[in-house]
Design an enzyme around this catalytic site. Structure first.
Site, PDB file in Angstrom:
ATOM      1  CG  HIS A   1      -0.067 -15.270   9.622  1.00  0.00           C
ATOM      2  ND1 HIS A   1      -1.318 -15.379   9.052  1.00  0.00           N
ATOM      3  CD2 HIS A   1      -0.197 -15.672  10.911  1.00  0.00           C
ATOM      4  CE1 HIS A   1      -2.164 -15.831   9.964  1.00  0.00           C
ATOM      5  NE2 HIS A   1      -1.519 -16.026  11.101  1.00  0.00           N
TER       6      HIS A   1
ATOM      7  CG  ASP B   1      -1.632 -18.592   7.216  1.00  0.00           C
ATOM      8  OD1 ASP B   1      -1.199 -17.741   6.419  1.00  0.00           O
ATOM      9  OD2 ASP B   1      -2.712 -18.484   7.812  1.00  0.00           O
TER      10      ASP B   1
ATOM     11  N   GLY C   1      -3.362  -1.581   2.901  1.00  0.00           N
ATOM     12  CA  GLY C   1      -2.075  -1.472   2.228  1.00  0.00           C
ATOM     13  C   GLY C   1      -0.976  -0.823   3.044  1.00  0.00           C
TER      14      GLY C   1
ATOM     15  CG  ASN D   1       2.411  -5.033   6.004  1.00  0.00           C
ATOM     16  OD1 ASN D   1       3.478  -5.081   6.587  1.00  0.00           O
ATOM     17  ND2 ASN D   1       1.262  -5.374   6.575  1.00  0.00           N
TER      18      ASN D   1
ATOM     19  CG  LEU E   1      -8.143 -10.657   2.973  1.00  0.00           C
ATOM     20  CD1 LEU E   1      -9.388  -9.902   3.395  1.00  0.00           C
ATOM     21  CD2 LEU E   1      -7.493 -11.318   4.199  1.00  0.00           C
TER      22      LEU E   1
HETATM   23  C1  GRF Z   1      -1.467  -7.491   7.973  1.00  0.00           C
HETATM   24  O1  GRF Z   1      -1.715  -7.644   9.332  1.00  0.00           O
HETATM   25  C2  GRF Z   1      -0.854  -8.749   7.400  1.00  0.00           C
HETATM   26  O2  GRF Z   1      -0.085  -9.461   8.295  1.00  0.00           O
HETATM   27  C3  GRF Z   1      -2.056  -9.553   7.038  1.00  0.00           C
HETATM   28  O3  GRF Z   1      -2.995  -8.608   6.575  1.00  0.00           O
HETATM   29  C4  GRF Z   1      -2.752  -7.341   7.170  1.00  0.00           C
HETATM   30  C5  GRF Z   1      -2.636  -6.351   6.072  1.00  0.00           C
HETATM   31  O4  GRF Z   1      -2.573  -5.041   6.556  1.00  0.00           O
HETATM   32  N1  GRF Z   1      -1.731 -10.624   6.128  1.00  0.00           N
HETATM   33  P1  GRF Z   1      -2.266  -3.844   5.555  1.00  0.00           P
HETATM   34  O5  GRF Z   1      -3.332  -3.888   4.462  1.00  0.00           O
HETATM   35  O6  GRF Z   1      -0.889  -4.038   4.997  1.00  0.00           O
HETATM   36  O7  GRF Z   1      -2.393  -2.615   6.382  1.00  0.00           O
END
Ligand code: GRF
Length: 205
Positions: A108, A149, A12, A14, A89
């Site tokens: 992505h 994607d 998490g 992001n 995922l």
């Molecule tokens: C990120 O690299 C994003 O691009 C991909 O999954 C990862 C998630 O990372 N879709 P986080 O859980 O936000 O650390």
């Protein structure tokens, strides 16, 4: 101010970058709901920490989880403007994607349309980029359609990886860029500056 629903399966980071920018007044968006296919994950820990509603979703009947169709009702009730996949995922069902067309975005960790598609997630992406000896990689934010994607690209940022020594190093550099790119795109939605033309997507300054 726009309302967000954020899907995440993993740590998490992001989601955290969105929350921090939102709390510090640098992003006109509010995370209303955090959704995961897992009952425990870093994204849910963040939701708990900040008192955000968290929901486990499942396409099979699972205790404590709701279905994607129930989730759609919730999105409408909570007036969700934008659905953000931040490390989610699972593939979303077609009905959700179709009913919220152009309202679902994904980040992505590579420069699509290269290094995308089924199985291309997490370290698989960075390992593939490294083994091709790519000199640049980056992050892509795109609309979600019914193919992994594949939706139109909204924004991308490049990262120089010409001196990267390992896939892990690439992952770290790309993630830093992700943490800026995703809130940037969300802000553009908030400002009505993402224009979906018949030919291409434009992001206005
Ligand atoms: C990120 O690299 C994003 O691009 C991909 O999954 C990862 C998630 O990372 N879709 P986080 O859980 O936000 O650390």
């Amino acid at each position: 101010m726009i309302n967000l629903a954020v899907f995440a399966s993993g740590k998490g980071s992001n989601l955290n970058s969105i929350l921090q920018k939102s709390f510090s007044g640098n992003l006109n968006a509010k995370v209303e709901i955090v959704i995961s296919n897992r009952t425990q994950c870093g994204a849910f820990e963040l939701a708990d920490r900040y008192g955000i509603k968290k929901i486990t979703v499942s396409d099979s009947e699972k205790e404590g989880a709701i279905s994607y169709s129930e989730l759609e009702v919730l999105f409408t009730e909570r007036e969700i403007d934008l659905i953000v996949l931040a490390g989610y995922l699972k593939k979303l069902p077609e009905s959700l994607v179709n009913n919220f067309k152009n309202k679902v975005i994904n980040i992505h960790p590579a420069l699509l349309p290269s290094f995308g598609g089924k199985g291309m997630y997490g370290m698989n992406v960075h390992t593939a980029v490294f083994s091709k000896s790519c000199q640049v990689s980056g992050a892509t934010v795109h609309f979600v359609d019914n193919i992994y994607d594949n939706g139109k690209i909204i924004a991308q940022r490049c990262v120089d990886i010409s001196d990267a020594e390992s896939p892990e190093e690439i992952a770290q550099r790309v993630l830093e860029v992700e943490h800026e790119l995703l809130p940037y795109v969300i802000q553009k939605f908030s400002d009505n500056k993402v224009i979906i033309g018949s030919d291409r997507v434009r992001v206005l300054n």
